[in-house]
Design an enzyme around this catalytic site. Structure first.
Site, mmCIF file in Angstrom:
data_model
loop_
_atom_site.group_PDB
_atom_site.id
_atom_site.type_symbol
_atom_site.label_atom_id
_atom_site.label_comp_id
_atom_site.label_asym_id
_atom_site.label_seq_id
_atom_site.Cartn_x
_atom_site.Cartn_y
_atom_site.Cartn_z
ATOM 1 N N VAL A 31 0.843 -1.211 0.000
ATOM 2 C CA VAL A 31 0.000 0.000 0.000
ATOM 3 C C VAL A 31 0.878 1.261 0.000
ATOM 4 O O VAL A 31 0.511 2.294 -0.563
ATOM 5 C CB VAL A 31 -0.992 -0.027 1.190
ATOM 6 C CG1 VAL A 31 -0.285 0.179 2.517
ATOM 7 C CG2 VAL A 31 -2.091 0.993 1.000
ATOM 8 N N ASP A 32 2.063 1.149 0.599
ATOM 9 C CA ASP A 32 3.020 2.277 0.630
ATOM 10 C C ASP A 32 3.350 2.699 -0.805
ATOM 11 O O ASP A 32 3.273 3.880 -1.172
ATOM 12 C CB ASP A 32 4.286 1.801 1.359
ATOM 13 C CG ASP A 32 5.195 2.942 1.798
ATOM 14 O OD1 ASP A 32 6.268 2.649 2.341
ATOM 15 O OD2 ASP A 32 4.823 4.117 1.602
HETATM 16 N N1 APR Z 1 -5.353 -0.167 -0.983
HETATM 17 C C1 APR Z 1 -5.662 -0.737 0.208
HETATM 18 N N2 APR Z 1 -4.924 -1.714 0.765
HETATM 19 C C2 APR Z 1 -3.838 -2.143 0.078
HETATM 20 C C3 APR Z 1 -3.451 -1.605 -1.176
HETATM 21 C C4 APR Z 1 -4.259 -0.577 -1.700
HETATM 22 N N3 APR Z 1 -3.980 0.015 -2.879
HETATM 23 N N4 APR Z 1 -2.322 -2.256 -1.593
HETATM 24 C C5 APR Z 1 -2.037 -3.179 -0.653
HETATM 25 N N5 APR Z 1 -2.951 -3.121 0.343
HETATM 26 C C6 APR Z 1 -3.070 -3.947 1.546
HETATM 27 C C7 APR Z 1 -2.418 -5.301 1.509
HETATM 28 O O1 APR Z 1 -3.224 -6.212 0.761
HETATM 29 C C8 APR Z 1 -2.426 -5.622 2.998
HETATM 30 O O2 APR Z 1 -3.698 -6.108 3.371
HETATM 31 O O3 APR Z 1 -2.412 -3.281 2.622
HETATM 32 C C9 APR Z 1 -2.225 -4.240 3.658
HETATM 33 C C10 APR Z 1 -0.847 -4.014 4.270
HETATM 34 O O4 APR Z 1 0.122 -4.705 3.483
HETATM 35 P P1 APR Z 1 1.533 -4.012 3.117
HETATM 36 O O5 APR Z 1 1.295 -2.923 2.174
HETATM 37 O O6 APR Z 1 2.459 -5.121 2.723
HETATM 38 O O7 APR Z 1 2.011 -3.351 4.499
HETATM 39 P P2 APR Z 1 2.649 -4.017 5.798
HETATM 40 O O8 APR Z 1 2.307 -5.467 5.934
HETATM 41 O O9 APR Z 1 2.285 -3.085 6.912
HETATM 42 O O10 APR Z 1 4.218 -3.939 5.505
HETATM 43 C C11 APR Z 1 4.802 -2.661 5.455
HETATM 44 O O11 APR Z 1 5.702 -3.064 3.292
HETATM 45 O O12 APR Z 1 5.326 -1.844 1.419
HETATM 46 C C12 APR Z 1 6.208 -2.045 2.440
HETATM 47 O O13 APR Z 1 7.217 0.106 2.756
HETATM 48 C C13 APR Z 1 6.325 -0.830 3.317
HETATM 49 O O14 APR Z 1 8.212 -1.710 4.486
HETATM 50 C C14 APR Z 1 6.815 -1.456 4.591
HETATM 51 C C15 APR Z 1 6.066 -2.769 4.639
#
Ligand code: APR
Length: 184
Positions: A31-32
């Site tokens: 999501v980042d």
């Molecule tokens: N909208 C909503 N939710 C999303 C989107 C989106 N566009 N893209 C991904 N997600 C969801 C994923 O499916 C998951 O359920 O966000 C949730 C969190 O997943 P991650 O993005 O992998 O975040 P996290 O598990 O907290 O890990 C954070 O990942 O991207 C890197 O820079 C970030 O190092 C950090 C780590």
């Protein structure tokens, strides 16, 4: 009120969306990456101006920082850093709860009437979905109950949990409809 939706958080016209960032707070995958792509390069520049609390760390795990949303429909992005799941005995539940509490507090400080969360830590960081969902719902309920006590007639903040997958949506929705919330 709390709403569970199945959507892409970068499309939501809410006052603030929460980003599941890392401590460097300069973007990443998941999501980042989606939020940075949708917000445009000014978001990266805004993150660069957030002071480091120690080398390479702008936002320690459990804390939250706010920047404008730039090209996003949301006015603000609240960056928070969830815990990496290491089995559950390294303070992960407390850190995850702090992400929600600190993000909601920042949203309230910026007079947000609506804030949307992704499922923090349940992707790359490996947090099991159901325990994470229980924490998210519990913290949102406690926040709203507290501000409900302080509210003087304004509309209550809308807390949206934006699930990216159908599976996540079903888990969160089931838990939200269960009145009883367990302690984690
Ligand atoms: N909208 C909503 N939710 C999303 C989107 C989106 N566009 N893209 C991904 N997600 C969801 C994923 O499916 C998951 O359920 O966000 C949730 C969190 O997943 P991650 O993005 O992998 O975040 P996290 O598990 O907290 O890990 C954070 O990942 O991207 C890197 O820079 C970030 O190092 C950090 C780590």
């Amino acid at each position: 009120m709390i709403k569970i939706i199945h959507s892409d958080i970068t499309t939501l016209p809410v006052d603030a969306i929460v980003n599941a960032a890392n401590e460097r707070m300069l973007g990443g995958g998941g999501v980042d990456g989606a939020i940075h792509r949708a917000a445009g390069p000014d978001l990266y520049k805004a993150c660069l101006t957030v002071p480091e609390v120690r080398p390479g760390v702008r936002c320690p795990t459990g804390e939250a920082r706010i920047t404008p949303g730039y090209r996003l429909p949301a006015r603000w992005v609240i960056h928070t850093v969830g815990p990496v799941w290491r089995g559950g005995t390294h303070g992960e539940p407390e850190k995850l709860a702090a992400c929600y509490r600190n993000s909601l507090a920042l949203a309230a400080e910026h007079a947000c009437r609506s804030v949307a969360f992704p499922c923090i830590s349940t992707g790359v960081y490996g947090y099991p979905l159901e325990p994470a969902a229980r924490i998210a719902i519990r913290e949102a309920r406690e926040f709203l109950a507290h501000t409900e006590a302080q509210r003087h007639g304004e509309r209550e903040m809308e807390v949206v949990i934006c699930c990216f997958s159908e599976r996540d949506f079903n888990v969160y929705n089931t838990l939200l409809t269960q009145e009883v919330s367990h302690d984690y």
